[in-house]
Design a protein around this motif. Sequence first.
Motif, PDB file in Angstrom:
ATOM      1  N   THR A 111      -5.251  -8.652   9.105  1.00 37.67           N
ATOM      2  CA  THR A 111      -5.751  -7.250   9.506  1.00 37.67           C
ATOM      3  C   THR A 111      -6.668  -7.352  10.590  1.00 37.67           C
ATOM      4  OG1 THR A 111      -7.529  -8.123   7.725  1.00 37.67           O
ATOM      5  CG2 THR A 111      -6.094  -6.471   7.173  1.00 37.67           C
ATOM      6  N   ALA A 112      -6.276  -8.519  11.387  1.00 43.35           N
ATOM      7  CA  ALA A 112      -7.344  -8.592  12.665  1.00 43.35           C
ATOM      8  C   ALA A 112      -6.955  -7.279  13.500  1.00 43.35           C
ATOM      9  CB  ALA A 112      -6.787  -9.675  13.496  1.00 43.35           C
ATOM     10  N   GLU A 113      -7.864  -6.899  14.719  1.00 44.34           N
ATOM     11  CA  GLU A 113      -7.373  -6.060  15.723  1.00 44.34           C
ATOM     12  C   GLU A 113      -7.251  -6.721  16.997  1.00 44.34           C
ATOM     13  OE1 GLU A 113      -9.728  -2.120  14.854  1.00 44.34           O
ATOM     14  OE2 GLU A 113     -11.103  -3.733  14.548  1.00 44.34           O
TER      15      GLU A 113
ATOM     16  N   LEU B  23     -11.758   2.427   1.214  1.00 47.24           N
ATOM     17  CA  LEU B  23     -12.653   1.083   0.742  1.00 47.24           C
ATOM     18  C   LEU B  23     -14.064   1.435   0.528  1.00 47.24           C
ATOM     19  CD1 LEU B  23     -11.035  -1.042   3.767  1.00 47.24           C
ATOM     20  CD2 LEU B  23     -10.606  -1.523   1.256  1.00 47.24           C
TER      21      LEU B  23
ATOM     22  N   CYS C 198      -6.961  -2.376   9.046  1.00 53.58           N
ATOM     23  CA  CYS C 198      -7.211  -1.381   8.077  1.00 53.58           C
ATOM     24  C   CYS C 198      -8.536  -0.743   8.522  1.00 53.58           C
ATOM     25  CB  CYS C 198      -7.054  -1.953   6.691  1.00 53.58           C
ATOM     26  SG  CYS C 198      -5.788  -2.537   6.140  1.00 53.58           S
ATOM     27  N   THR C 199      -8.655  -0.328   9.727  1.00 58.26           N
ATOM     28  CA  THR C 199      -9.993  -0.029  10.156  1.00 58.26           C
ATOM     29  C   THR C 199      -9.840   1.790  10.386  1.00 58.26           C
ATOM     30  OG1 THR C 199      -9.282  -1.006  12.172  1.00 58.26           O
ATOM     31  CG2 THR C 199     -10.892  -1.994  11.002  1.00 58.26           C
TER      32      THR C 199
ATOM     33  N   PHE D  66      -5.500  -4.578   1.022  1.00 58.52           N
ATOM     34  CA  PHE D  66      -6.162  -4.429   2.334  1.00 58.52           C
ATOM     35  C   PHE D  66      -6.654  -5.792   2.394  1.00 58.52           C
ATOM     36  CE2 PHE D  66      -6.246  -0.186   0.480  1.00 58.52           C
ATOM     37  CZ  PHE D  66      -6.424   0.687   1.397  1.00 58.52           C
ATOM     38  N   ASN D  67      -7.178  -6.158   3.645  1.00 57.26           N
ATOM     39  CA  ASN D  67      -7.587  -7.253   4.012  1.00 57.26           C
ATOM     40  C   ASN D  67      -6.613  -8.590   3.488  1.00 57.26           C
ATOM     41  OD1 ASN D  67      -9.460  -9.096   4.985  1.00 57.26           O
ATOM     42  ND2 ASN D  67     -10.688  -9.270   3.171  1.00 57.26           N
TER      43      ASN D  67
ATOM     44  N   ARG E 263     -10.413   5.504   9.823  1.00 60.38           N
ATOM     45  CA  ARG E 263     -11.146   6.256   9.064  1.00 60.38           C
ATOM     46  C   ARG E 263     -10.612   6.461   7.668  1.00 60.38           C
ATOM     47  NH1 ARG E 263     -13.273  12.272  10.844  1.00 60.38           N
ATOM     48  NH2 ARG E 263     -14.244  10.868  12.729  1.00 60.38           N
TER      49      ARG E 263
ATOM     50  N   LEU F 103     -11.152   3.134   5.730  1.00 54.14           N
ATOM     51  CA  LEU F 103     -12.673   3.022   5.238  1.00 54.14           C
ATOM     52  C   LEU F 103     -13.010   3.903   4.308  1.00 54.14           C
ATOM     53  CD1 LEU F 103     -14.162   2.678   9.069  1.00 54.14           C
ATOM     54  CD2 LEU F 103     -13.024   0.745   7.511  1.00 54.14           C
ATOM     55  N   GLN F 104     -12.469   4.964   4.461  1.00 54.56           N
ATOM     56  CA  GLN F 104     -12.774   5.999   3.136  1.00 54.56           C
ATOM     57  C   GLN F 104     -12.203   5.534   1.915  1.00 54.56           C
ATOM     58  OE1 GLN F 104     -11.666   9.823   5.604  1.00 54.56           O
ATOM     59  NE2 GLN F 104     -12.262  10.710   3.554  1.00 54.56           N
TER      60      GLN F 104
END
Lengths: 437, 683
Positions: free
Chosen positions: A318-320, A210, A201-202, A300-301, A204, A207-208
């Motif tokens: 949620t790892a990349e 969160l 969940c990274t 999320f997370n 933009r 992040l907005q």
Amino acid sequence: MKRIHRRDFAKRASAAAVGVLGFPTIISASSLGMNGAVAPSQRIVMASIGVGGQGLFNMRAFMAEPDVQMVAVCDVDKERLETARTSVNEKYGNQDCTIFNDFRDLLVKKKVDAVAVCTADHWHGLISIAAARAGLDIYCEKPLTNTIAEGRAVLDTVNRYGRVLQTGSHERSRPNARYACELVRNGRIGKLHTIRVNLPCTDRHHLQILSDTSLHPPMPVPEVLDYDFWLGHTPAVPYTEKRCHFWWRFILDYGGGEMTDRGAHIIDLGQLGNGTDDTTPVELEARGEVPPSDLYNTFFNYDFECLYANGVKMIGSTAEPRGLRFEGTDGWIFIHVHGGNLEAEPQSLLKEIVGPNEIQLGRSPGHHRDFLNAVKTRQKPTAPAEVGHHSGTICHLLNIAMLTGRKLRWDPEKEQILNDQTAHALLNRPMRGPWHL
Amino acid sequence: MNGRKNNVAMRTWVVLPLVFLVSALVLATTQGEEIYREMGGYEYGQPRTPFIALENRLRDASASEREEIEGRLLDILKSPSATEAAKHQVSRLLALTATCRSVPALGELLNDEQLTHHALFALEGIPCPEADQLLRERLLQTSGNVRINIISSLATRADRGAVPQLARLLRDSEQATARAALAALGRIGGSEASSALEKARVAPELEDARWDARLASAESLLQAGNRKGAAAIFRAAYKQREPAALMAAGLQGIVAVEGEKALPKLLQTLRDGDIFMQRVAANSLDLLPGPKTTAEIAGALPDLSPSAQILALSALERRSDKSAEPAVAKLVESPDSEVRLVALGALGKLGSASSVPLLFRTVRAEEETGRMAQETLNRLPGPGVDENIMKYLRESEVPYRIAALRALNARRYSPALPAVMKALKDDDSAVRVEAWRATAVLAGPGEAPRLIEAMLQAPAGREQQAAEQAVQAVSERAPDPEGRPSALLTAFDEASPAGKVPILRVLGRLGDDKSLALIRASLDAGNAQVEDAAIRVLAEWPDDRARKDLLRLAEKAETPVHRIVSLRGLVRLAGSPGLRDTEETLTMLRQAWDLSERPDEKRLVLGALGSLPSPAALDFAEMSLADENLRNEAEAACHKIAVSLAGAHPDRAKRSLRRLVETSRDERLRQQAAEDLQSLEDQ
């Protein structure tokens, strides 16, 4: 509460197409309708329902196919409707495109062969059901529906009327993804034991959300938007801008968060590689966190783990980087999503050739083209309704596991949560009248 | 469960846990009372903190805690001062914990349209008869959307006890109510619902809903073993003929019930029906397994229209019954191009060794059909197929030999290797190229010396390229990494200067230490041709081991061409930033910049700079903004770097984006920079 039952009839129709009779036709290099002039009997007349970002993209992709004639567009947002109409008319150099605010009017008044359903997720189910009942073939964006009960209803209706439905999980149309899944299915990584899903969940927009601590008070409804229709069967709540276009996906009434947004791609590929397109896991466990928002309530997370009846585990977080890794006793393969780049250990795996006497998954001529071919041949498309329903079911069950905080035991055949009545009730969400399943 | 491996920006993960911690602490103390009061006054657009906290709490709550929470939530629900928004949120929480105890309070909400919908989120899932009873009672007392909501919930609960009441609603003056009742009866199913649906007299506008419900009920009858009851409904639907979708569903149902007896009807529909019904008939064939059906479909093929042939061919393919092969093969030569394509596709599953001659003939057909025939050859299953394909290596016609090589390559048929290697000496250049490609896949490392020898004789151009790729692929297949370049190193010693060139190129692609040592030594071979090749191979070297060599050559190589080739190699290497840290890459690019005498190479440096998320790289790129020759590349690099710096150095990124917005002459870039700047300002 009584359980949702899978109907034998629908099951037979569905199994006949995927499980028993094998994979669809491979018209990989060739495409029906690509040979110049298209006979009227082979022309596919289409309409697009929901013409925001993805809807417009899909509409244009269909219009690029020579055997498609787009004749109508439908949306509850007048601005979007106008943009789509202009796009269609420019393509054909006329003013013939008809516009509709209400999909029911379109289905009654316009004679079409197929529709593309690209609305917010909470509308996928009812519109697809109505289209199938009207005898149309359907390209429906992923996830197929916003609840498991809706998914089952779509699948039953599509089978009842003998319709073709392609779910918009287009990652499974990528040649690389299909190749990787073929390697897994043919034992090139040894015995598959784990599917590791990375669903970060990274972006933009994540992040907005969160980092957004502002409130979203009720606002006047824009004149261009038929807001009550947009809400449809979901609870009547006041309008606020960030509830609707695009952002709806992070509010459970309208979408399932990243779990269904990209999960419908990545988990879907897990299903393909595991050879479980016709079923779902038997145990699911998940934990996640909801952002501190007055509006957004998807997870999320998160961490999750699913166990299939064949013993394979699907473990996610949620790892990349975004994608999934098939792990076997002799190696692993990672599929990057989106893009379909592959990594493997040993690297030489990626030079393997799948022989003619091994499991072949076929190649798609592109997700949209594949749908059109299926309309003509009645072969199952790459992501038919049962595939969309099963992948969607896993995503929704994981959301239910996070909502309840409980490990779920699931009967894939009867589509029942066996150990928790409360969780089972969440397979469905009551619809606000006059809408109903 | 696995630990988290999240890379989300730290600030995000500072916020979330804090919120949960605070919420949990608040709930755990006597201030919980205050929280419940806050919940009662909630309005949309206000913080949802107490609801989020309670939802989190419920996930780990004990039975007694859940009971307590349920009671507190019911108090809010019953409170006259609680807002509608609060009752909405509370109902959603009750959906996670409600028991029979909640039924009366939820029942009180089943009057108002909005509150009914909210209440049903909790009520619909409560597994006790009191909930059924309540819903049935309210069904009689309500109207409009409230009643429709209740009807839906009864259907979701599959409450057969509600069938008589729902049946009465089919005559309701509100069409929307009657429509919902029809759908509910279809969903509930069973003989009583089915009978009610059959007898119902509804307005013409509702006939479609009645038929859909009847079809659903027929499916439930079939599931319960009542084939006769189901068949009657399906036949009645089929007889309606309009709308076509209804007829289609009826036909499918008839096939499901009657089995093979329905086959003539399907074949007749394929012959005489319109395209819509033809498609439905083709779908329905899947419900009839067995060789008799296969034979009937195959037998019908010649009399069908092209569109029906496409459908029937696809149906035959799905059946995987190889007895249909001869009939399918005939249509490979159909005058209709789409029929040909689908027949070829079907042959890929239904064909056998006996299809091979036909496929070879078809490979020579027009482009699309020919390509499809090749694909089918490539994946045709069964015994004897490979052997039959090999026979075509001896054919006098070039297209046959090419098709055979392509198929053997795709099929990875290693017994064909001797014959394939023989084709490396074919008279035709295109055949030789295909033979090299097949050899690359089929040969093992033991064949390397012979292949190198053949490579040295391959003419320049496509054939030479294919040969080098084959030798590389075969060398890489050696199990011991140390041994991979061995055959090439041996051959190098004995090769003429011209022969050393391709060997160096292959060694460069292998990329091991021994190869690198030989390439370095070749820089001073005393032969211009070999030295030139060595420099060019180094310029393509895959990792930093060649970095110092390239820097030295970029500075001191004898000819300007070699200096430029080396410089470009250095920049290319720097463009793979994953090989080293950002600072070091920047150093490399500075060195390359200083050695660049022409704008062309400087542009390449700027292109590579764009991949470095570093303020220093941004400073570097900005220095060229004033140079008219480099302006475009400098702006593109600045934009790319600024975007990558948005998270870690937002102020620096904003400054650069602002400059682009103010000064760039590229409208698209200016617009993109403005959008990026705006979203940075919004955060």
